[in-house]
Write a protein that holds these residues in place. Structure first.
Motif, PDB file in Angstrom:
ATOM      1  N   PRO A 224      95.152   7.212 -26.656  1.00  0.00           N
ATOM      2  CA  PRO A 224      95.327   8.637 -26.866  1.00  0.00           C
ATOM      3  C   PRO A 224      94.012   9.406 -26.846  1.00  0.00           C
ATOM      4  O   PRO A 224      93.930  10.505 -26.334  1.00  0.00           O
ATOM      5  N   ARG A 237      90.370  12.307 -32.632  1.00  0.00           N
ATOM      6  CA  ARG A 237      91.715  12.687 -33.027  1.00  0.00           C
ATOM      7  C   ARG A 237      91.917  14.190 -33.043  1.00  0.00           C
ATOM      8  O   ARG A 237      92.975  14.693 -32.664  1.00  0.00           O
ATOM      9  N   ALA A 241      95.095  16.242 -31.211  1.00  0.00           N
ATOM     10  CA  ALA A 241      95.999  17.122 -31.935  1.00  0.00           C
ATOM     11  C   ALA A 241      95.993  18.513 -31.316  1.00  0.00           C
ATOM     12  O   ALA A 241      97.044  19.113 -31.084  1.00  0.00           O
ATOM     13  N   TYR A 304     105.818  19.568 -25.719  1.00  0.00           N
ATOM     14  CA  TYR A 304     105.611  18.563 -26.766  1.00  0.00           C
ATOM     15  C   TYR A 304     106.383  18.992 -28.005  1.00  0.00           C
ATOM     16  O   TYR A 304     106.340  20.167 -28.410  1.00  0.00           O
ATOM     17  N   GLU A 306     108.074  17.291 -32.035  1.00  0.00           N
ATOM     18  CA  GLU A 306     108.022  16.186 -32.998  1.00  0.00           C
ATOM     19  C   GLU A 306     109.325  16.076 -33.772  1.00  0.00           C
ATOM     20  O   GLU A 306     109.966  17.093 -34.093  1.00  0.00           O
ATOM     21  N   GLY A 367     106.312  11.901 -31.875  1.00  0.00           N
ATOM     22  CA  GLY A 367     105.939  12.986 -30.994  1.00  0.00           C
ATOM     23  C   GLY A 367     106.358  12.655 -29.567  1.00  0.00           C
ATOM     24  O   GLY A 367     106.157  11.534 -29.101  1.00  0.00           O
ATOM     25  N   TYR A 380     104.681   9.245 -29.115  1.00  0.00           N
ATOM     26  CA  TYR A 380     103.585   9.037 -30.062  1.00  0.00           C
ATOM     27  C   TYR A 380     104.141   8.819 -31.465  1.00  0.00           C
ATOM     28  O   TYR A 380     105.205   9.334 -31.817  1.00  0.00           O
ATOM     29  N   VAL A 382     103.056   9.990 -35.055  1.00  0.00           N
ATOM     30  CA  VAL A 382     102.131  11.043 -35.489  1.00  0.00           C
ATOM     31  C   VAL A 382     102.234  11.360 -36.973  1.00  0.00           C
ATOM     32  O   VAL A 382     101.886  12.448 -37.406  1.00  0.00           O
ATOM     33  N   GLN A 385      98.206   9.739 -38.055  1.00  0.00           N
ATOM     34  CA  GLN A 385      97.316  10.029 -36.940  1.00  0.00           C
ATOM     35  C   GLN A 385      98.058   9.728 -35.646  1.00  0.00           C
ATOM     36  O   GLN A 385      99.035   8.987 -35.635  1.00  0.00           O
ATOM     37  N   GLU A 386      97.598  10.336 -34.562  1.00  0.00           N
ATOM     38  CA  GLU A 386      98.291  10.180 -33.299  1.00  0.00           C
ATOM     39  C   GLU A 386      98.053   8.783 -32.729  1.00  0.00           C
ATOM     40  O   GLU A 386      96.918   8.346 -32.586  1.00  0.00           O
ATOM     41  N   LYS A 387      99.140   8.122 -32.392  1.00  0.00           N
ATOM     42  CA  LYS A 387      99.059   6.791 -31.786  1.00  0.00           C
ATOM     43  C   LYS A 387     100.047   6.741 -30.630  1.00  0.00           C
ATOM     44  O   LYS A 387     101.244   6.984 -30.808  1.00  0.00           O
TER      45      LYS A 387
END
Length: 422
Positions: A224, A237, A241, A304, A306, A367, A380, A382, A385-387
């Motif tokens: 990412p 990160r 975001a 995008y 979530e 996400g 993702y 999220v 943290q974004e992964k």
């Protein structure tokens, strides 16, 4: 139906997909129809069921704890034969002959009959080298390991979660429930031995054929952070975001597609499995399973959003076209893709009835990034943290809607489209 015999021309309303099997993606051969109404090639269905003790529909998962009688759907077979003749391929040899009396779906020795494929679906394939064969063997063994582990879990946990819909009283050998009765000759011990042998084979195949390729593949997969750095001058990160927030939307659930087992909040951003069936007006757009679309549809650009999944034990989130059949399940069709969490601690992605297992960790917030300009779909995790969980190419001739599935056996389960936070 007499009109179908008037000539070799294919009726304008009839397409190959109408007579196709979602398991083999070919024309139905000796079609059988399950009690839920879905139809498949008999050989494909028996081959799929041979691996496990449950007899359920691969589309909607409805089934029974006992073997189902598979009787040929003569109407579908007649249509498939006429379609084959109309396109110049001749009758389907697999459709000839009577269905043996008393034929059941229980596993039987010998290979399952394979349905014929259309000539256009049989491209000429060059000879495979040793590495390619080794990779295929490794993938096959990996699938066998997953199957044995699943069977092992079902025996150890007969009361297990919503994914084991068919585990009803009488389907488990209760003499195996007590550890005191387990000996070296019990099915559990044999299953452990089989699993150990398969894992040994899997390790050797990975070491010989796939270790190097997987290592190089992991090096080539963008993280990412690397994806974010290619799209903005910042790093880390905070950049990712910001990069996603700029493309954030807040879709709302479409009440026309809402299953009668679901209800939504006033702002149409939370969907919950209802304790009682809802008396919605009938609509051909309404799902028969616990699924729902969002009203928004996308044919281009980048979006995008979530989804909070913390209050749902079994779910799938993804995208699909509005044309998706309302009695099919997300990720099991050509025009749908999804990330699915099973109650048996398994995270997978699905498309065209093909499952790719990602791991055993449940993301609290998912996400979803849809990039139709580049033809990509990414999932993702999220929560903290974004992964990046998975990225795949995507191609759809029709606009795509955000799509959701909640397993229907747990009233109160819910998914929420939450505001995207920077």
């Amino acid at each position: 139906m007499a009109g179908l015999d008037s000539g070799p021309t294919v009726p304008v309303w009839l397409a190959e997909d109408d007579l196709g099997c979602i398991i083999c993606q070919g024309l139905l051969a000796w079609p059988v129809t399950l009690p839920c109404g879905h139809s498949f090639c008999r050989g494909c269905l028996k081959g799929l069921w041979r691996a496990g003790p449950s007899w359920s529909c691969p589309t909607c998962r409805e089934g029974d704890a006992q073997p189902l009688r598979l009787r040929k759907n003569t109407l579908l077979q007649d249509l498939a034969d006429k379609y084959s003749r109309a396109v110049g391929e001749g009758p389907d040899p697999a459709g000839e002959g009577p269905d043996p009396a008393g034929e059941t779906a229980s596993p039987a020795p010998g290979p399952a009959p394979q349905p014929p494929r259309r000539a256009a679906q049989q491209p000429v394939v060059a000879s495979k080298n040793v590495t390619e064969v080794g990779q295929e063997l490794a993938n096959l063994v990996e699938q066998l390991v997953d199957i044995v582990r699943s069977l092992q879990n079902q025996r150890q946990l007969p009361e297990s979660g919503p994914d084991n819909k068919l585990n009803v009283p009488g389907t488990v050998d209760h003499s195996l429930a007590s550890p005191k009765l387990v000996t070296s000759n019990t099915p559990e011990q044999k299953m452990r031995d089989i699993l150990r042998d398969l894992e040994d084979i899997q390790g050797k195949l990975q070491e010989k054929f796939t270790g190097k390729e997987r290592l190089e593949g992991q090096r080539q997969v963008k993280t990412p952070e690397s994806q974010a750095s290619s799209s903005c001058p910042l790093t880390g990160r905070s950049c990712l975001a910001s990069w996603l927030v700029q493309r954030a939307i807040s879709p709302t659930f479409d009440l026309r597609s809402l299953c009668c087992s679901l209800e939504v909040s006033e702002d149409c951003r939370k969907v919950t499995v209802s304790h009682f069936p809802q008396l919605y007006d009938w609509s051909c757009d309404r799902f028969t399973t616990c699924q729902v679309f969002c009203s928004q549809a996308f044919s281009s650009g980048q979006q995008y959003w979530e989804v909070d999944t913390q209050h749902c034990s079994h779910w799938a989130v993804g995208v699909a076209s509005w044309a998706m059949s309302r009695n099919q399940t997300l990720g099991r069709t050509r025009d749908s893709w999804c990330l699915e969490w099973k109650g048996t601690s398994q995270l997978s992605v699905w498309h065209m009835v093909k499952e790719t297992v990602l791991g055993a960790e449940k993301p609290k917030v998912v996400g979803i990034f849809l990039d139709l300009d580049q033809g990509k779909l990414a999932f993702y995790s999220v929560a903290d943290q974004e992964k990046l969980l998975w990225e795949c190419p995507i191609s759809a001739p029709l606009p795509l809607h955000p799509a959701f599935w909640l397993y229907g056996l747990n009233p109160g389960n819910s998914l929420t489209i939450r505001p995207v936070r920077a």
